[in-house]
Design an enzyme around this catalytic site. Structure first.
Site, PDB file in Angstrom:
ATOM      1  N   ASP A   6       2.233   3.815  24.942  1.00 46.19           N
ATOM      2  CA  ASP A   6       1.605   2.598  25.467  1.00 46.19           C
ATOM      3  C   ASP A   6       0.963   2.937  26.805  1.00 46.19           C
ATOM      4  O   ASP A   6       1.656   3.186  27.788  1.00 46.19           O
ATOM      5  CB  ASP A   6       2.658   1.495  25.626  1.00 46.19           C
ATOM      6  CG  ASP A   6       2.099   0.258  26.317  1.00 46.19           C
ATOM      7  OD1 ASP A   6       0.919  -0.066  26.077  1.00 46.19           O
ATOM      8  OD2 ASP A   6       2.831  -0.368  27.100  1.00 46.19           O
ATOM      9  N   VAL A   7      -0.369   2.952  26.834  1.00 44.46           N
ATOM     10  CA  VAL A   7      -1.104   3.339  28.032  1.00 44.46           C
ATOM     11  C   VAL A   7      -1.525   2.091  28.795  1.00 44.46           C
ATOM     12  O   VAL A   7      -2.358   1.304  28.322  1.00 44.46           O
ATOM     13  CB  VAL A   7      -2.354   4.164  27.677  1.00 44.46           C
ATOM     14  CG1 VAL A   7      -3.073   4.613  28.955  1.00 44.46           C
ATOM     15  CG2 VAL A   7      -1.979   5.368  26.824  1.00 44.46           C
ATOM     16  N   TYR A 100      -9.363 -15.377  18.690  1.00 47.52           N
ATOM     17  CA  TYR A 100     -10.309 -15.239  19.796  1.00 47.52           C
ATOM     18  C   TYR A 100     -11.737 -15.425  19.267  1.00 47.52           C
ATOM     19  O   TYR A 100     -12.014 -15.119  18.109  1.00 47.52           O
ATOM     20  CB  TYR A 100     -10.182 -13.836  20.385  1.00 47.52           C
ATOM     21  CG  TYR A 100      -9.737 -13.780  21.840  1.00 47.52           C
ATOM     22  CD1 TYR A 100      -8.637 -14.487  22.271  1.00 47.52           C
ATOM     23  CD2 TYR A 100     -10.404 -12.977  22.752  1.00 47.52           C
ATOM     24  CE1 TYR A 100      -8.214 -14.393  23.595  1.00 47.52           C
ATOM     25  CE2 TYR A 100      -9.989 -12.878  24.070  1.00 47.52           C
ATOM     26  CZ  TYR A 100      -8.893 -13.601  24.482  1.00 47.52           C
ATOM     27  OH  TYR A 100      -8.473 -13.520  25.787  1.00 47.52           O
ATOM     28  N   ASP A 109      -2.623  -3.950  24.100  1.00 49.17           N
ATOM     29  CA  ASP A 109      -1.244  -4.256  24.481  1.00 49.17           C
ATOM     30  C   ASP A 109      -0.847  -5.662  24.067  1.00 49.17           C
ATOM     31  O   ASP A 109       0.287  -5.912  23.635  1.00 49.17           O
ATOM     32  CB  ASP A 109      -1.047  -4.071  25.982  1.00 49.17           C
ATOM     33  CG  ASP A 109      -2.056  -4.836  26.832  1.00 49.17           C
ATOM     34  OD1 ASP A 109      -3.112  -5.233  26.319  1.00 49.17           O
ATOM     35  OD2 ASP A 109      -1.782  -5.043  28.036  1.00 49.17           O
ATOM     36  N   THR A 184       8.891 -11.943  59.090  1.00 49.94           N
ATOM     37  CA  THR A 184       7.603 -11.816  58.406  1.00 49.94           C
ATOM     38  C   THR A 184       7.782 -11.196  57.021  1.00 49.94           C
ATOM     39  O   THR A 184       7.201 -11.665  56.032  1.00 49.94           O
ATOM     40  CB  THR A 184       6.639 -10.955  59.245  1.00 49.94           C
ATOM     41  OG1 THR A 184       6.400 -11.618  60.480  1.00 49.94           O
ATOM     42  CG2 THR A 184       5.312 -10.750  58.515  1.00 49.94           C
TER      43      THR A 184
END
Length: 259
Positions: A6-7, A100, A109, A184
């Protein structure tokens, strides 16, 4: 054994499954400047350390959102494993229907995660992947991929604050335990973490409303990615964290397409 890769934009996750069961996984930095020889050396060292024999790899599948790294990775696979990898993309059988406007725009992914959820959980679902970008995906019970949202990842948001505000330091992404903080650094951690939790809760709420209006049952919310546990521990909006969701999806896709 099957090698699953998985890149992502920041990291590459390599996983090994045997007989549909998880064996091990590794996480290395994504670097498009590395050659196939460099990736070969790194990958073979990982196999040696885990006492795994590369000759036992029967096949390889890759999901990538970084196109310019594929040449090196594919050559590494041919060199080290003598296999032609399956690359997740057009033409790969998934078992889901992508709704889509242009299905080719959906990241590999996101498709892999949707395949895993459809096969493993078999429910209407919202899938949240906390990566370089955070993606929210809506999946119908029948396997229709309905669409989703994409947001800057937590680290991107944190880095932008450090880079654009001259007096603010870079901070670790950890929960300060309070919203009202007295330093902070803890104030920045509070704003980043709790602000992101608020974003997750609102998007999940809106997606649930839209999915229910389409006739779906209330969806299960599944999170994955490196920072999923950090966010899930502070909200009821996430039902389950599945750290190996993408590897599960890649293994399922390999089994569907290996012939």
């Amino acid at each position: 054994m099957v090698l699953l890769i998985d890149v992502g934009n920041t990291n590459i996750v390599l996983g090994v499954y045997e007989n549909n069961k998880y064996v091990t996984s590794w996480r290395i930095s994504t670097d498009a400047k590395k050659t196939s020889d460099e990736y070969s050396i790194q990958t073979m060292q990982l196999f040696r350390n885990a006492k795994l024999n590369p000759d036992n790899i029967e096949g390889v599948i890759i999901s990538s959102v970084v196109p310019n790294i594929m040449y090196s990775l594919e050559h590494m696979i041919r060199k080290c494993f003598k296999k032609e990898p399956i690359v997740v993309g057009p033409g790969v059988r998934t078992g889901i229907n992508i709704k889509y406007d242009n299905p080719k725009e959906v990241g590999a992914d996101r498709i892999v995660n949707a395949v895993a959820v459809h096969e493993v959980y078999k429910k209407s679902a919202i899938i949240i992947d906390f990566g370089t970008a955070t993606t929210f995906c809506a999946l119908a019970q029948n396997g229709n991929y309905l669409g989703g949202s994409i947001c800057p990842g937590i680290r991107i948001s944190s880095d932008a604050l450090f880079e654009k505000a001259a007096k603010l330091p870079r901070v670790e992404l950890e929960n300060p335990g309070h919203v009202i903080c007295k330093t902070t650094i803890s104030s920045m951690q509070s704003g980043i973490i709790y602000g992101y939790i608020g974003q997750v809760e609102y998007i999940v709420k809106k997606m649930k409303q839209e999915m229910i209006s389409l006739g779906e049952d209330e969806p299960i919310v599944i999170a994955t990615g490196g920072l999923a546990n950090l966010i899930a521990s502070e909200t009821d909006a996430i039902d389950k964290v599945d750290s190996n969701l993408t590897l599960k999806g890649l293994n399922i896709l390999f089994q569907k397409n290996k012939e």
